[in-house]
Design a protein around this motif. Structure first.
Motif, PDB file in Angstrom:
ATOM      1  N   SER A 143       0.829  -1.210   0.000  1.00 37.26           N
ATOM      2  CA  SER A 143       0.000   0.000   0.000  1.00 37.26           C
ATOM      3  C   SER A 143       0.863   1.260   0.000  1.00 37.26           C
ATOM      4  CB  SER A 143      -0.912  -0.005   1.240  1.00 37.26           C
ATOM      5  OG  SER A 143      -0.127   0.010   2.428  1.00 37.26           O
ATOM      6  N   GLN A 144       2.112   1.138   0.427  1.00 36.30           N
ATOM      7  CA  GLN A 144       3.014   2.285   0.506  1.00 36.30           C
ATOM      8  C   GLN A 144       4.000   2.348  -0.661  1.00 36.30           C
ATOM      9  OE1 GLN A 144       2.571   4.467   3.221  1.00 36.30           O
ATOM     10  NE2 GLN A 144       0.790   3.127   3.459  1.00 36.30           N
ATOM     11  N   MET A 145       4.167   1.230  -1.388  1.00 38.69           N
ATOM     12  CA  MET A 145       5.212   1.150  -2.415  1.00 38.69           C
ATOM     13  C   MET A 145       4.722   1.607  -3.785  1.00 38.69           C
ATOM     14  SD  MET A 145       7.046  -2.497  -1.651  1.00 38.69           S
ATOM     15  CE  MET A 145       7.743  -2.896  -0.054  1.00 38.69           C
ATOM     16  N   GLU A 146       5.676   2.156  -4.540  1.00 37.84           N
ATOM     17  CA  GLU A 146       5.404   2.488  -5.941  1.00 37.84           C
ATOM     18  C   GLU A 146       6.717   2.453  -6.720  1.00 37.84           C
ATOM     19  OE1 GLU A 146       3.046   5.728  -8.760  1.00 37.84           O
ATOM     20  OE2 GLU A 146       3.596   6.255  -6.678  1.00 37.84           O
ATOM     21  N   PHE A 147       6.673   1.760  -7.873  1.00 39.22           N
ATOM     22  CA  PHE A 147       7.806   1.700  -8.797  1.00 39.22           C
ATOM     23  C   PHE A 147       7.414   2.500 -10.032  1.00 39.22           C
ATOM     24  CE2 PHE A 147       8.026  -1.974  -6.102  1.00 39.22           C
ATOM     25  CZ  PHE A 147       9.361  -2.230  -5.890  1.00 39.22           C
ATOM     26  N   ASP A 161      -0.687   1.653 -11.040  1.00 38.06           N
ATOM     27  CA  ASP A 161      -1.758   1.732 -12.044  1.00 38.06           C
ATOM     28  C   ASP A 161      -2.638   0.489 -12.035  1.00 38.06           C
ATOM     29  OD1 ASP A 161      -0.851   4.216 -12.789  1.00 38.06           O
ATOM     30  OD2 ASP A 161       0.290   3.494 -14.521  1.00 38.06           O
ATOM     31  N   CYS A 162      -2.059  -0.679 -11.903  1.00 35.76           N
ATOM     32  CA  CYS A 162      -2.830  -1.925 -11.957  1.00 35.76           C
ATOM     33  C   CYS A 162      -2.699  -2.748 -10.672  1.00 35.76           C
ATOM     34  CB  CYS A 162      -2.377  -2.771 -13.150  1.00 35.76           C
ATOM     35  SG  CYS A 162      -2.636  -1.980 -14.758  1.00 35.76           S
ATOM     36  N   GLN A 163      -2.438  -2.074  -9.554  1.00 35.82           N
ATOM     37  CA  GLN A 163      -2.237  -2.771  -8.281  1.00 35.82           C
ATOM     38  C   GLN A 163      -3.549  -3.385  -7.784  1.00 35.82           C
ATOM     39  OE1 GLN A 163      -1.149  -0.392  -4.737  1.00 35.82           O
ATOM     40  NE2 GLN A 163       0.627  -1.750  -4.516  1.00 35.82           N
ATOM     41  N   VAL A 164      -3.449  -4.611  -7.230  1.00 38.70           N
ATOM     42  CA  VAL A 164      -4.619  -5.329  -6.724  1.00 38.70           C
ATOM     43  C   VAL A 164      -4.367  -5.700  -5.251  1.00 38.70           C
ATOM     44  CG1 VAL A 164      -6.092  -7.362  -6.979  1.00 38.70           C
ATOM     45  CG2 VAL A 164      -5.087  -6.271  -9.020  1.00 38.70           C
ATOM     46  N   ASN A 165      -5.380  -5.408  -4.436  1.00 33.77           N
ATOM     47  CA  ASN A 165      -5.338  -5.750  -3.009  1.00 33.77           C
ATOM     48  C   ASN A 165      -4.055  -5.259  -2.300  1.00 33.77           C
ATOM     49  OD1 ASN A 165      -7.841  -7.115  -3.228  1.00 33.77           O
ATOM     50  ND2 ASN A 165      -6.810  -9.014  -3.865  1.00 33.77           N
ATOM     51  N   PRO A 166      -3.817  -3.969  -2.299  1.00 30.77           N
ATOM     52  CA  PRO A 166      -2.645  -3.461  -1.564  1.00 30.77           C
ATOM     53  C   PRO A 166      -2.808  -3.713  -0.060  1.00 30.77           C
ATOM     54  CG  PRO A 166      -4.049  -1.643  -2.219  1.00 30.77           C
ATOM     55  CD  PRO A 166      -4.619  -2.867  -2.881  1.00 30.77           C
ATOM     56  N   SER A 167      -1.727  -3.928   0.625  1.00 29.94           N
ATOM     57  CA  SER A 167      -1.787  -4.251   2.055  1.00 29.94           C
ATOM     58  C   SER A 167      -0.670  -3.526   2.812  1.00 29.94           C
ATOM     59  CB  SER A 167      -1.655  -5.766   2.270  1.00 29.94           C
ATOM     60  OG  SER A 167      -0.398  -6.221   1.781  1.00 29.94           O
ATOM     61  N   ASP A 168      -0.874  -3.433   4.120  1.00 31.35           N
ATOM     62  CA  ASP A 168       0.139  -2.848   4.996  1.00 31.35           C
ATOM     63  C   ASP A 168       1.033  -3.954   5.549  1.00 31.35           C
ATOM     64  OD1 ASP A 168      -0.869  -0.276   4.664  1.00 31.35           O
ATOM     65  OD2 ASP A 168      -2.248  -0.472   6.363  1.00 31.35           O
ATOM     66  N   ASN A 169       2.246  -3.585   5.863  1.00 31.58           N
ATOM     67  CA  ASN A 169       3.183  -4.519   6.474  1.00 31.58           C
ATOM     68  C   ASN A 169       4.181  -3.721   7.333  1.00 31.58           C
ATOM     69  OD1 ASN A 169       4.774  -6.664   7.205  1.00 31.58           O
ATOM     70  ND2 ASN A 169       5.786  -6.879   5.206  1.00 31.58           N
ATOM     71  N   SER A 180      14.306  -4.820   1.655  1.00 28.42           N
ATOM     72  CA  SER A 180      14.163  -4.699   0.196  1.00 28.42           C
ATOM     73  C   SER A 180      12.882  -5.361  -0.303  1.00 28.42           C
ATOM     74  CB  SER A 180      15.369  -5.342  -0.514  1.00 28.42           C
ATOM     75  OG  SER A 180      16.565  -4.704  -0.138  1.00 28.42           O
ATOM     76  N   ALA A 181      12.360  -4.807  -1.396  1.00 23.84           N
ATOM     77  CA  ALA A 181      11.199  -5.396  -2.089  1.00 23.84           C
ATOM     78  C   ALA A 181      11.499  -5.376  -3.587  1.00 23.84           C
ATOM     79  CB  ALA A 181       9.937  -4.613  -1.788  1.00 23.84           C
ATOM     80  N   ASN A 182      11.196  -6.487  -4.265  1.00 24.49           N
ATOM     81  CA  ASN A 182      11.476  -6.616  -5.700  1.00 24.49           C
ATOM     82  C   ASN A 182      10.181  -6.627  -6.511  1.00 24.49           C
ATOM     83  OD1 ASN A 182      14.296  -6.873  -5.265  1.00 24.49           O
ATOM     84  ND2 ASN A 182      14.030  -9.058  -4.803  1.00 24.49           N
ATOM     85  N   PHE A 183      10.295  -6.098  -7.716  1.00 26.19           N
ATOM     86  CA  PHE A 183       9.139  -6.045  -8.622  1.00 26.19           C
ATOM     87  C   PHE A 183       9.635  -6.366 -10.043  1.00 26.19           C
ATOM     88  CE2 PHE A 183       6.194  -4.045 -11.533  1.00 26.19           C
ATOM     89  CZ  PHE A 183       4.943  -4.321 -10.969  1.00 26.19           C
ATOM     90  N   ARG A 189       3.855  -0.931 -20.875  1.00 29.24           N
ATOM     91  CA  ARG A 189       3.410   0.402 -20.478  1.00 29.24           C
ATOM     92  C   ARG A 189       2.163   0.266 -19.613  1.00 29.24           C
ATOM     93  NH1 ARG A 189       4.968   5.137 -22.961  1.00 29.24           N
ATOM     94  NH2 ARG A 189       6.569   4.938 -24.588  1.00 29.24           N
ATOM     95  N   SER A 190       1.872   1.325 -18.812  1.00 32.25           N
ATOM     96  CA  SER A 190       0.648   1.347 -18.005  1.00 32.25           C
ATOM     97  C   SER A 190       0.145   2.772 -17.908  1.00 32.25           C
ATOM     98  CB  SER A 190       0.898   0.777 -16.598  1.00 32.25           C
ATOM     99  OG  SER A 190       1.728   1.655 -15.841  1.00 32.25           O
ATOM    100  N   THR A 191      -1.157   2.895 -17.582  1.00 32.74           N
ATOM    101  CA  THR A 191      -1.772   4.204 -17.380  1.00 32.74           C
ATOM    102  C   THR A 191      -2.632   4.142 -16.121  1.00 32.74           C
ATOM    103  OG1 THR A 191      -3.668   3.590 -18.746  1.00 32.74           O
ATOM    104  CG2 THR A 191      -1.838   4.726 -19.856  1.00 32.74           C
ATOM    105  N   PRO A 192      -2.904   5.277 -15.466  1.00 32.83           N
ATOM    106  CA  PRO A 192      -3.780   5.259 -14.300  1.00 32.83           C
ATOM    107  C   PRO A 192      -5.130   4.618 -14.648  1.00 32.83           C
ATOM    108  CG  PRO A 192      -2.701   7.385 -14.492  1.00 32.83           C
ATOM    109  CD  PRO A 192      -2.365   6.628 -15.737  1.00 32.83           C
ATOM    110  N   GLY A 193      -5.628   3.742 -13.779  1.00 34.50           N
ATOM    111  CA  GLY A 193      -6.873   3.029 -14.038  1.00 34.50           C
ATOM    112  C   GLY A 193      -6.642   1.717 -14.746  1.00 34.50           C
TER     113      GLY A 193
END
Length: 225
Positions: A143-147, A161-169, A180-183, A189-193
């Motif tokens: 829920s806090q991360m963004e790449f 843009d396409c995140q599903v079920n964000p969570s806290d940790n 560290s967190a990997n993605f 490409r992606s767009t908002p929504g």
């Protein structure tokens, strides 16, 4: 015989008178001398009397004044010492206990390679570092991360843009620790929504930036072939 009687010495009475007068004179001189000696001795004894009394009598007035003064001087630090100790303790306690400074929790961005061959998928990494000398609790959930990937002024991709079920940790990071967190990026490409974008990114140079809540990393450059 008149001539012989005129030549006779003083008679016995006159001689006794002379001896008595001489004795009186000697007696007067002796008395005067003794009086002078007594006066000198008295004067000398009188001048030494205070010093002798002080030296011979340790419990006298001169010696008795020292113990009260020493007792008063010794008693002053011992009475002020307990007073100073409680007042210093509360003021030192807050500053002596370090706390977690959120501004010293930083974020970095990294990729597993600097150059990717055609079709090779980059592995994006977000690192969070606790630069505090004490542990800190940090939310490292999705829920806090963004790449974010950009190329010049072109916003190419965002993991939000396409995140599903964000969570806290929430994690407790010790002093100097790194998490560290990997993605894995599919080179899309992606767009908002999360609208579909058919055109893939072209070969060229791209920049990765990561975010964790309100913390933002610097940009890391990589190349797609």
């Amino acid at each position: 015989m008149p001539s012989n009687g005129s030549r006779r010495g003083p008679d016995a009475a006159t001689f006794r008178r002379r001896r008595l007068a001489a004795a009186l004179i000697v007696l007067v001189l002796v008395v005067a001398l003794l009086g002078g000696i007594i006066a000198v001795v008295t004067a000398v004894s009188g001048s030494q009397a205070p010093g002798s009394a002080a030296e011979e009598s340790p419990g006298g007035t001169g010696a008795a004044s020292a113990p009260p003064e020493a007792t008063a001087t010794t008693g002053q630090p011992s009475s002020s010492s307990p007073t100073a100790s409680p007042s210093a303790s509360p003021s030192a306690s807050p500053s002596a206990t370090p706390t977690c400074d959120p501004s010293r929790v930083t974020v970095e961005a990294a990729t597993d390679k600097a150059v990717y061959a055609p079709g090779e998928k980059p592995l994006l990494t977000l690192r969070v570092i606790n630069g505090n000398p004490v542990p800190c609790e940090v939310n490292v959930g999705t829920s806090q991360m963004e790449f974010i990937i950009t190329s010049g002024q072109d916003r190419v991709f965002s993991s939000k843009d396409c995140q599903v079920n964000p969570s806290d940790n929430k994690k407790r990071l010790v002093a100097g620790a790194t998490d560290s967190a990997n993605f894995p990026w599919n080179r899309n490409r992606s767009t908002p929504g999360c609208a579909t974008v058919k055109t893939p990114p072209r070969p060229g140079y791209y920049r990765l930036e990561t975010k964790l809540g309100d913390r933002t990393s610097g940009q890391t450059l990589f190349q797609l072939q």
